[in-house]
Design an enzyme around this catalytic site. Structure first.
Site, short mmCIF file in Angstrom:
data_model
loop_
_atom_site.label_atom_id
_atom_site.label_comp_id
_atom_site.label_asym_id
_atom_site.label_seq_id
_atom_site.Cartn_x
_atom_site.Cartn_y
_atom_site.Cartn_z
N ASP A 111 -1.91 9.93 -16.86
CA ASP A 111 -1.17 8.73 -16.51
C ASP A 111 0.33 9.00 -16.59
O ASP A 111 1.11 8.27 -17.15
CB ASP A 111 -1.55 7.57 -17.42
CG ASP A 111 -1.34 7.90 -18.90
OD1 ASP A 111 -0.95 9.04 -19.19
OD2 ASP A 111 -1.54 7.01 -19.72
N ASN A 145 -4.72 4.07 -12.81
CA ASN A 145 -4.92 4.10 -14.26
C ASN A 145 -4.78 2.77 -14.97
O ASN A 145 -5.33 2.60 -16.06
CB ASN A 145 -3.93 5.09 -14.89
CG ASN A 145 -4.16 6.51 -14.44
OD1 ASN A 145 -5.24 7.05 -14.60
ND2 ASN A 145 -3.15 7.12 -13.84
N TYR A 146 -4.05 1.82 -14.41
CA TYR A 146 -3.73 0.62 -15.17
C TYR A 146 -4.20 -0.70 -14.54
O TYR A 146 -4.45 -1.65 -15.26
CB TYR A 146 -2.22 0.55 -15.41
CG TYR A 146 -1.72 1.68 -16.26
CD1 TYR A 146 -2.21 1.87 -17.54
CD2 TYR A 146 -0.78 2.59 -15.79
CE1 TYR A 146 -1.78 2.92 -18.34
CE2 TYR A 146 -0.34 3.64 -16.56
CZ TYR A 146 -0.84 3.80 -17.84
OH TYR A 146 -0.43 4.84 -18.62
N ILE A 147 -4.28 -0.78 -13.23
CA ILE A 147 -4.74 -2.02 -12.58
C ILE A 147 -6.25 -1.98 -12.46
O ILE A 147 -6.80 -1.02 -11.90
CB ILE A 147 -4.08 -2.18 -11.19
CG1 ILE A 147 -2.57 -2.35 -11.32
CG2 ILE A 147 -4.68 -3.37 -10.45
CD1 ILE A 147 -1.83 -2.35 -10.00
#
Length: 905
Positions: free
Chosen positions: A123, A860-862
């Protein structure tokens, strides 16, 4: 929350903050600093800090010494300056994770199986100056409002139930984790997903994995049907479409394993049976031809084959100036090269006399570079058939390693190839760049496989380091590399069940944080004014992690690891304060990449940072000296099992994306407009989460090409409108002269240049078509066409040039095509104008992304289910957002959401 003062201090070196903050000291920090407190301006290499601002900068002391420690850092500048050797970088990155296991204990011992249960995705990101502050505040308020609502529902659900209860046989023994926990499904297809808070030990946890087995929070029991033998019943399965992978063979009829439809049972045992074929080693080294030599001080030298291979590593990459011209890269390579020479008997000239290689500057790798460059060019020049044959051979070689049998299911293996030897490059200004990555031998590799499975054979004459049968680990093979002492693992592919389950857990944990975020923020805002220094430092750190996506940071082994920094390990010189409430962060973050950001914080946070930097602290001292990452994560776990600092990144990104997508109104839009709307939301999330990338060297060229494409289409529009006039001259009066005017972006010089381009493009197409037709004739054994045929065909290009010349002179364009009509041409004009609008949207989108990394947040985050919902709601093919690789990785999200367009994060 209780203080963590009784815990061991993070670091005892340097000056330590007082245990308590007195009222007099606290009050003194409210007074604005005067001009006498302003330190010397920061070096420009540490960021754009301007000396013409009258607002004082505060670093905790009235006067500030020179930034000696910062001056030792060589940040990678955009002008491409080569790196310089520094004392600060006499360390190496051992682990990029946020783990709190001391580096010294990890560097020497192979990790336990539970520490490697799931490998995490990269990330990598770099901070961007804070933007969209007002929008962030409104989103934070919405988050707190939703958290309160969820907590209220949860409390309501805990009230005593009426006497008459309808028994739910499906999960009557399962404890409720929320108001509607009993009704929630794992995949959330009914709009509410089951909480994953019951599972503490998952892939995102920052708690040391070795400690989890002893002190983990008890898991919530989930009742599932079991057979008399204690085994789980077969999973729900759905038929899958025929596979296009030729390697599937007899498994084409295999039903899809829908793991996301299953209850969230204890998964400490990862598999019951595991079969695989081990790893694929890189090919052996091919010696250089006898006429290709390394030259030292003008003398060609003979080397042992091992030393020759190492010399070839450097020689083959002479065209990579960023590396080979870097003094640190050169120094590290030369030191390792001399070690290899010493071990293998050194270098000799043609007469056999020893040549003492002492100076790097006298080495000449040109012959080696020319040789490898020639091989590269010959590879590019291969025929289509040669390339196809080579690919077929490569596929045949790799086929046995691409898949494994995991509990009887066929799962794709991710990285089954052992890395070839070479020179380590590293990210950012890595202190070990240029060191030699040694060839990995079978004797270094540990194989993990089922007890009843056949152990793969090592290469002839070799043996494996060890063979184990650990069904609590998900890796298939493991070895330790020589640069940083890090362990490398062969894992399942991104689309595998194991990786998918890890992703789902990560996002479900972030969804669970929704219930607690209001309480967490209320508590840390209260503790920002605590008397206890430990409490105040912890509250300030959580504030920075929550609001500005700082990484938590972890302990460093000064002897073995590069001095990379996170929130808890910030030092005095990494933070500069500018009245009234601006904080400037400047340090080396993950992967030794520079983190620079100027942010506006609450006044109390600004005051706290001033307290933490108060004299006698100086450069080299820790700001959060009464806080460690493990202490911080232990505190956060009091709110929610498994909550760590890194969960805030996922939560903030997904919650923000959900809110932004919900604000989009359903109305008539083109496909390009819909895609841009999604990308605009993704971009805002990336900015809010501080995901940045360097503007690519080719960006301006790409934007220029798009501009030329738009101009070319505008020219087509003009020519078509002129054709309409050619068919009906009265249209000029009917539609108005402005309708037929040339676009102001197009001038006569550009038109002439574009016409010449179109003529040459026509010639190239004719030439290629002629060559292709002749190749087909030759392959079929027929007589090829003579050159005069090509000349005849090229007359079409000559005719096009004459037509443009005539149009330029007469200012008229004759209608083209079969039976042209005004209606047909006008319809064509509308199509071209639509293409122009599409490309203009693409250009705006690309330009907006030049400094923002959308992929980092999207991958990686949504939560990928948000993207699927958007695609469903606005009727956009998921292929527009997820590449084939991402569709495989997020197969669980696509299938679990299905056609639902109401699912919420």
């Amino acid at each position: 929350m209780s203080s963590d003062d009784d815990m061991p201090l993070a670091r005892t070196n340097g000056h330590l903050s007082a245990e308590k903050i007195s009222k007099s000291e606290d009050g003194s920090m409210d007074i604005d600093s005067d001009s006498n407190m302003r330190p010397a301006p920061l070096s420009i290499r540490n960021g754009p800090i301007y000396d013409d601002d009258d607002t004082p900068l505060v670093n905790g002391n009235g006067k500030r010494k020179s930034r000696s420690s910062v001056g030792k850092v060589n940040y990678h500048e955009s002008d491409g300056e080569a790196g310089r050797s520094t004392k600060r970088h006499k360390k190496a990155v051992v682990d990029d994770s946020d783990s709190d296991v001391p580096i010294k204990s990890r560097a020497r011992l192979p990790p336990a199986a539970d520490e490697t249960a799931v490998a995490e995705d990269s990330d990598d990101d770099i901070p961007l100056n804070k933007k969209l502050v007002d929008k962030r505040k409104s989103i934070d308020k919405a988050a707190e409002k939703e958290a309160k609502s969820l907590r209220a529902s949860e409390l309501k659900a805990k009230k005593p139930t009426p006497k008459k209860v309808i028994k739910d046989e499906s999960d009557d023994d399962a404890p409720l984790s929320g108001a509607k926990s009993r009704k929630r499904s794992v995949n959330g297809t009914n709009g509410k997903a089951k909480s994953s808070s019951a599972k503490q030990a998952d892939s995102d946890s920052d708690t040391p994995m070795r400690k989890k087995g002893k002190a983990a929070t008890p898991r919530a029991k989930v009742k599932t049907e079991q057979t008399s033998s204690g085994k789980k019943p077969p999973a729900k399965k759905a038929k899958k479409e025929p596979s296009e992978d030729p390697a599937d063979g007899e498994d084409d009829d295999e039903e899809e394993y829908r793991w996301w439809d299953q209850a969230n049972a204890d998964d400490s045992i990862k598999w019951q049976s595991l079969e695989h074929n081990g790893v694929l080693f890189p090919p052996e080294y091919e010696p250089l031809p006898k006429n290709v030599k390394l030259v030292y001080n003008g003398t060609p030298v003979n080397l042992h084959i091992e030393a020759e291979e190492v010399a070839g590593f450097f020689g083959a990459m002479l065209n990579s100036a960023h590396n080979v011209e870097n003094p640190v890269f050169q120094k590290n390579f030369f030191n390792d090269f001399k070690d290899v020479l010493k071990r293998t008997g050194g270098a000799k000239d043609r007469q056999g006399a020893k040549v003492d290689i002492k100076e790097f500057s006298k080495l000449d790798f040109q012959q080696i570079f020319d040789y490898y460059q020639g091989k590269s060019e010959s590879r590019k020049a291969r025929s289509k058939d040669e390339k196809a044959a080579e690919k077929a051979e490569k596929d045949k070689l790799e086929a046995p390693y691409m898949y494994c049998k995991w509990d009887g299911r066929k799962e794709k293996v991710g990285n089954f190839r052992v890395e070839p030897p070479g020179l380590f490059r590293g990210r950012g200004e890595h202190p070990k760049t240029g060191k030699v990555k040694l060839r990995v031998m079978p004797e270094q590799i540990t194989i993990n496989i089922g007890k009843d499975a056949q152990v793969p054979r090592p290469p002839e004459g070799h043996k494996w380091k060890a063979v184990q049968h650990d069904n609590k680990a998900t890796w298939l093979a493991m070895w330790q590399e020589n640069i940083n002492g890090a362990y490398k693992y062969v894992m399942l592919g991104a689309q595998s069940t194991v990786k998918g389950q890890a992703d789902l857990k990560k996002f479900e944990k972030a969804r669970e944080l929704k219930k607690h975020i209001a309480k967490i923020r209320k508590d840390y805002e209260r503790d920002l004014k605590a008397d206890s220094m430990a409490d105040r430092q912890r509250a300030t750190a959580v504030y920075l992690i929550d609001r500005f996506a700082l990484r938590a940071g972890n302990e460093k082994d000064a002897e073995n690891e590069a001095e990379t920094v996170g929130c808890c390990s910030l030092k005095f010189e990494h933070v500069t304060l500018r009245e009234p409430n601006t904080v400037i962060f400047d340090f080396l973050g993950k992967d030794s990449i520079r983190f620079y950001d100027e942010v506006t914080v609450d006044r109390q946070v600004f005051k706290n940072l001033r307290v933490f930097k108060k004299s006698p602290k100086k450069e080299g001292d820790d700001i959060f000296d009464r806080l460690t990452t493990s202490q911080l994560n232990k505190h956060l776990s009091n709110y929610m099992p498994g909550l760590t600092a890194k969960v805030f990144r996922t939560y903030n990104a997904s919650f923000t994306m959900c809110r932004l997508l919900n604000e989009i109104k359903e109305e008539e839009r083109t496909m390009a407009e819909k895609i841009k709307l999604y990308n605009d939301c993704n971009r805002e999330v990336a900015i809010l989460c501080n995901h940045k990338r360097t503007v690519g060297a080719s960006h301006e060229a790409q934007m220029g090409k798009l501009a030329d494409r738009i101009k070319a289409l505008k020219y087509q529009v003009w020519r078509n409108k002129q054709m309409m006039l050619d068919l009906d001259s009265k249209l000029k009066k009917k539609k108005g002269a402005a309708f037929f005017e040339l676009d102001p972006d197009l001038d006569e010089a550009w038109i002439l240049e574009h016409q010449n381009f179109l003529v040459e493009e026509q010639r190239t197409k004719i030439q290629k078509k002629f060559e292709k037709d002749n190749q087909k004739l030759q392959e079929s054994g027929e007589k090829i066409m003579p050159d005069k045929e090509l000349k005849e065909r090229l007359k079409d290009a000559d005719e096009l040039a004459k037509k443009y010349k005539k149009e330029n002179k007469s200012k008229k364009v004759e209608a083209e095509g079969k039976a042209p009509t005004v209606e047909k041409i006008e319809a064509n004009v509308k199509k071209i104008e639509e293409r122009i609008r599409t490309i203009e949207l693409q250009a705006a989108d690309r330009d907006g992304n030049k400094e923002v990394a959308l992929g980092t947040s999207k991958i990686n985050y949504i939560d990928p289910r948000l993207t699927v919902v958007f695609a469903n709601k606005f009727n956009v093919p998921i292929e527009k957002f997820f590449s084939k690789t991402l569709r495989e990785k997020f197969h669980w999200a696509i299938k679990s959401v299905g056609e639902d367009d109401e699912w919420q994060f």
